[in-house]
Design an enzyme around this catalytic site. Structure first.
Site, mmCIF file in Angstrom:
data_model
loop_
_atom_site.group_PDB
_atom_site.id
_atom_site.type_symbol
_atom_site.label_atom_id
_atom_site.label_comp_id
_atom_site.label_asym_id
_atom_site.label_seq_id
_atom_site.Cartn_x
_atom_site.Cartn_y
_atom_site.Cartn_z
ATOM 1 N N LEU A 180 1.000 -1.088 0.153
ATOM 2 C CA LEU A 180 -0.135 0.114 -0.108
ATOM 3 C C LEU A 180 1.011 1.240 -0.214
ATOM 4 O O LEU A 180 0.795 1.971 -0.692
ATOM 5 C CB LEU A 180 -0.869 -0.106 1.292
ATOM 6 N N PRO A 188 6.581 6.015 -1.380
ATOM 7 C CA PRO A 188 7.388 7.033 -0.896
ATOM 8 C C PRO A 188 6.563 8.260 -0.465
ATOM 9 O O PRO A 188 6.599 9.325 0.288
ATOM 10 C CB PRO A 188 8.280 7.364 -2.197
ATOM 11 N N THR A 203 -0.269 5.250 11.727
ATOM 12 C CA THR A 203 0.502 5.728 12.658
ATOM 13 C C THR A 203 -0.518 5.897 14.107
ATOM 14 O O THR A 203 -1.518 6.050 13.738
ATOM 15 C CB THR A 203 1.336 7.076 12.406
ATOM 16 N N GLU A 243 1.057 0.129 10.106
ATOM 17 C CA GLU A 243 -0.468 -0.079 9.946
ATOM 18 C C GLU A 243 -1.184 1.281 10.620
ATOM 19 O O GLU A 243 -2.280 0.883 11.168
ATOM 20 C CB GLU A 243 -0.861 -1.496 10.553
HETATM 21 C C1 FAD Z 1 9.140 -1.935 9.509
HETATM 22 C C2 FAD Z 1 7.977 -1.369 8.512
HETATM 23 C C3 FAD Z 1 7.064 -2.223 7.895
HETATM 24 C C4 FAD Z 1 6.171 -1.908 6.844
HETATM 25 N N1 FAD Z 1 5.448 -2.894 6.414
HETATM 26 C C5 FAD Z 1 4.411 -2.304 5.444
HETATM 27 C C6 FAD Z 1 3.738 -3.342 4.572
HETATM 28 O O1 FAD Z 1 3.842 -4.359 4.597
HETATM 29 N N2 FAD Z 1 2.877 -2.725 3.682
HETATM 30 C C7 FAD Z 1 2.662 -1.324 3.585
HETATM 31 O O2 FAD Z 1 1.824 -0.981 2.628
HETATM 32 N N3 FAD Z 1 3.167 -0.453 4.319
HETATM 33 C C8 FAD Z 1 4.025 -0.897 5.365
HETATM 34 N N4 FAD Z 1 4.683 0.016 6.276
HETATM 35 C C9 FAD Z 1 4.634 1.273 6.001
HETATM 36 C C10 FAD Z 1 3.621 1.952 7.000
HETATM 37 O O3 FAD Z 1 2.332 1.489 6.985
HETATM 38 C C11 FAD Z 1 3.794 3.492 7.240
HETATM 39 O O4 FAD Z 1 5.060 3.868 7.541
HETATM 40 C C12 FAD Z 1 2.793 4.126 7.994
HETATM 41 O O5 FAD Z 1 1.603 4.048 7.505
HETATM 42 C C13 FAD Z 1 2.915 5.818 7.963
HETATM 43 O O6 FAD Z 1 3.399 6.146 6.705
HETATM 44 P P1 FAD Z 1 4.462 6.869 6.572
HETATM 45 O O7 FAD Z 1 5.713 6.414 6.827
HETATM 46 O O8 FAD Z 1 4.440 7.596 4.848
HETATM 47 O O9 FAD Z 1 4.256 8.355 7.309
HETATM 48 P P2 FAD Z 1 3.536 9.713 7.126
HETATM 49 O O10 FAD Z 1 2.245 9.485 6.508
HETATM 50 O O11 FAD Z 1 4.528 10.760 6.203
HETATM 51 O O12 FAD Z 1 3.625 10.347 8.376
HETATM 52 C C14 FAD Z 1 4.609 11.340 9.143
HETATM 53 C C15 FAD Z 1 4.180 11.806 10.186
HETATM 54 O O13 FAD Z 1 2.861 12.727 10.143
HETATM 55 C C16 FAD Z 1 1.932 12.418 10.708
HETATM 56 N N5 FAD Z 1 0.924 12.506 10.255
HETATM 57 C C17 FAD Z 1 0.378 12.277 8.594
HETATM 58 N N6 FAD Z 1 -0.682 12.735 8.458
HETATM 59 C C18 FAD Z 1 -1.321 13.330 9.693
HETATM 60 C C19 FAD Z 1 -2.727 13.861 10.019
HETATM 61 N N7 FAD Z 1 -3.595 13.998 8.983
HETATM 62 N N8 FAD Z 1 -2.849 14.167 11.236
HETATM 63 C C20 FAD Z 1 -1.868 13.933 12.215
HETATM 64 N N9 FAD Z 1 -0.464 13.602 12.007
HETATM 65 C C21 FAD Z 1 -0.152 13.180 10.813
HETATM 66 C C22 FAD Z 1 2.067 10.735 11.189
HETATM 67 O O14 FAD Z 1 1.349 10.378 12.094
HETATM 68 C C23 FAD Z 1 3.628 10.705 11.246
HETATM 69 O O15 FAD Z 1 3.890 11.160 12.793
HETATM 70 C C24 FAD Z 1 5.742 -0.362 6.924
HETATM 71 C C25 FAD Z 1 6.459 0.381 7.727
HETATM 72 C C26 FAD Z 1 7.380 0.060 8.622
HETATM 73 C C27 FAD Z 1 8.287 1.023 9.216
#
Ligand code: FAD
Length: 382
Positions: free
Chosen positions: A125, A128, A368, A366
């Protein structure tokens, strides 16, 4: 709320617990330090029939309830959070889209090997530029006469790059509806498909045994038979699978916290300072009492969300609350556990340091914890 396990679920729990204590405990810590995914342990869990717990027998699984699944996950995570993370990603987001939305042909071809434990499932899902804001994802699926062509990139995808991986179920933009809103579809992309490649295993603070990579799709052709559900219904399917994934992260959190607390308790009972066991100092006792109480609170929220799903009731709010609370408890408990160990817990060779590193991601993956709060607030009527 009924948290009683069936006889089969109790047997699976015993099987998983003894495999974890015997095999996972012997192999996983070293694999963690080598930053290697111990696929042999996942194959071992598969051979025991433990890779299809949420999948009905009809499709090769054991058909556990969500409560049974949570109990097993907790016990795996208490021994090694990385292996438990791979197991839960396979069991929920890696398998459920196929179970819940796939056709019988798709279930036979792709879900059965996942449930029987010969293949590992993955779910793509995140991108970048699209994490929390999933609707902004840019991977595109273009309709062609005999199927679909995918182009784009996925980020941080678990379980897609091992030699046991079947491929990945991936969400892509298929077009837009009459109001200009984007439409998404779910596509099965098999390992080895032309144009589908994986980056190197990513290096995290923790979960070093979990295989997580970026995935690349360069003119990847898939036939119509590899579209899961309706071509426009992919986002709802993915979000539905994530709700179960949140219960799963909550259980992973409870297990991680429990494992760290047990280590701290054992250490406190044998470490002596000032001529006494440190467990006799009230400051240490209070830490352990607080850890145990917080873990129990998180456990109840987790089992409640699981039981609600099993009862066929809505569980979105409960799953988000369980994930939010349990992951916070896990990061707090591992920190206090390291404190009980003092300098010995700070050293990377210690098991408690491994758990400390493994806990942080529970507040991120899954959805934040900020997103969980948004979900809860929306469910409250904000
Ligand atoms: C070890 C690991 C395994 C993973 N495995 C998978 C997988 O198998 N499949 C998959 O699809 N993904 C996977 N992920 C991705 C994971 O689901 C995402 O990292 C997570 O959903 C957050 O997205 P982001 O990292 O882009 O952070 P961002 O969305 O960029 O968020 C950055 C910060 O901003 C905050 N933020 C963003 N929007 C808002 C809002 N509207 N209001 C308040 N705060 C906000 C967030 O809470 C966070 O603190 C994995 C991640 C990791 C670290």
């Amino acid at each position: 709320m009924d948290f009683t396990l069936t006889e089969l679920e109790s047997d699976l729990l015993d099987l998983g617990r003894s495999y974890a204590e015997r095999e996972i405990a012997a192999v996983a810590p070293r694999a963690w330090h080598e930053e290697r995914c111990p696929v042999e342990l996942l194959r071992g869990l598969g051979q025991l029939g433990l890779l299809g717990t949420l999948v009905p027998e009809k499709w090769g699984g054991t058909g556990s309830s969500t409560v049974g699944f949570v109990a097993l996950l907790e016990s795996l995570a208490a021994v090694d959070p990385s292996v438990a993370a791979a197991w839960q990603a396979h069991s929920t987001i890696g398998s459920l889209p196929l179970l819940l939305f796939g056709s019988d042909e798709q279930r036979e071809r792709w879900l059965r090997p996942l449930a029987q434990g010969t293949k590992l499932g993955a779910f793509g899902l995140t991108e970048p530029g699209a994490g929390s804001d999933v609707r902004s994802l840019q991977t595109r699926a273009r309709r062609v006469s005999d199927g679909w062509v995918l182009n784009g990139q996925k980020a941080f995808i678990s379980n897609a790059g091992t030699d046991m991986s079947f491929g990945v179920t991936v969400l892509a933009r298929t077009g837009q509806d009459a109001d200009g809103r984007p439409r998404f579809g779910s596509f099965i992309v098999e390992h080895g498909t032309r144009g589908y490649t994986q980056g190197p295993k990513l290096r995290g603070i923790g979960w070093k045994g979990l295989d997580t990579r970026d995935l690349f799709f360069d003119n990847v052709w898939v036939p119509d038979s590899q579209v899961v559900g309706e071509p426009g219904g992919g986002l709802a399917q993915f979000l539905g699978s994530l709700e179960v994934g949140r219960i799963s992260i909550a259980a992973l959190s409870v297990g991680t916290a429990t494992g760290a607390m047990r280590m701290a308790l054992d250490y406190a009972r044998q470490r002596e300072q000032f001529g006494a066991k440190i467990s006799s100092f009230q400051a240490i006792q209070f830490k352990l009492a607080d850890m145990a109480t917080e873990i129990e609170a998180a456990r109840w929220l987790t089992y409640r969300a699981a039981a609600q799903r099993d009862a066929g009731q809505p569980f979105r709010k409960e799953a988000a609350m369980a994930k939010l609370k349990a992951s916070q408890v896990a990061t707090a408990v591992v920190s206090e556990a390291v404190q009980v160990f003092g300098g010995a817990g700070y050293m990377l060779d210690s098991d408690v340091a491994r758990f400390y590193c493994d806990a942080k991601v529970l507040e991120i993956g899954e959805g934040t914890n900020e997103i969980q709060r948004l979900v809860i607030a929306r469910e409250l009527g904000c």
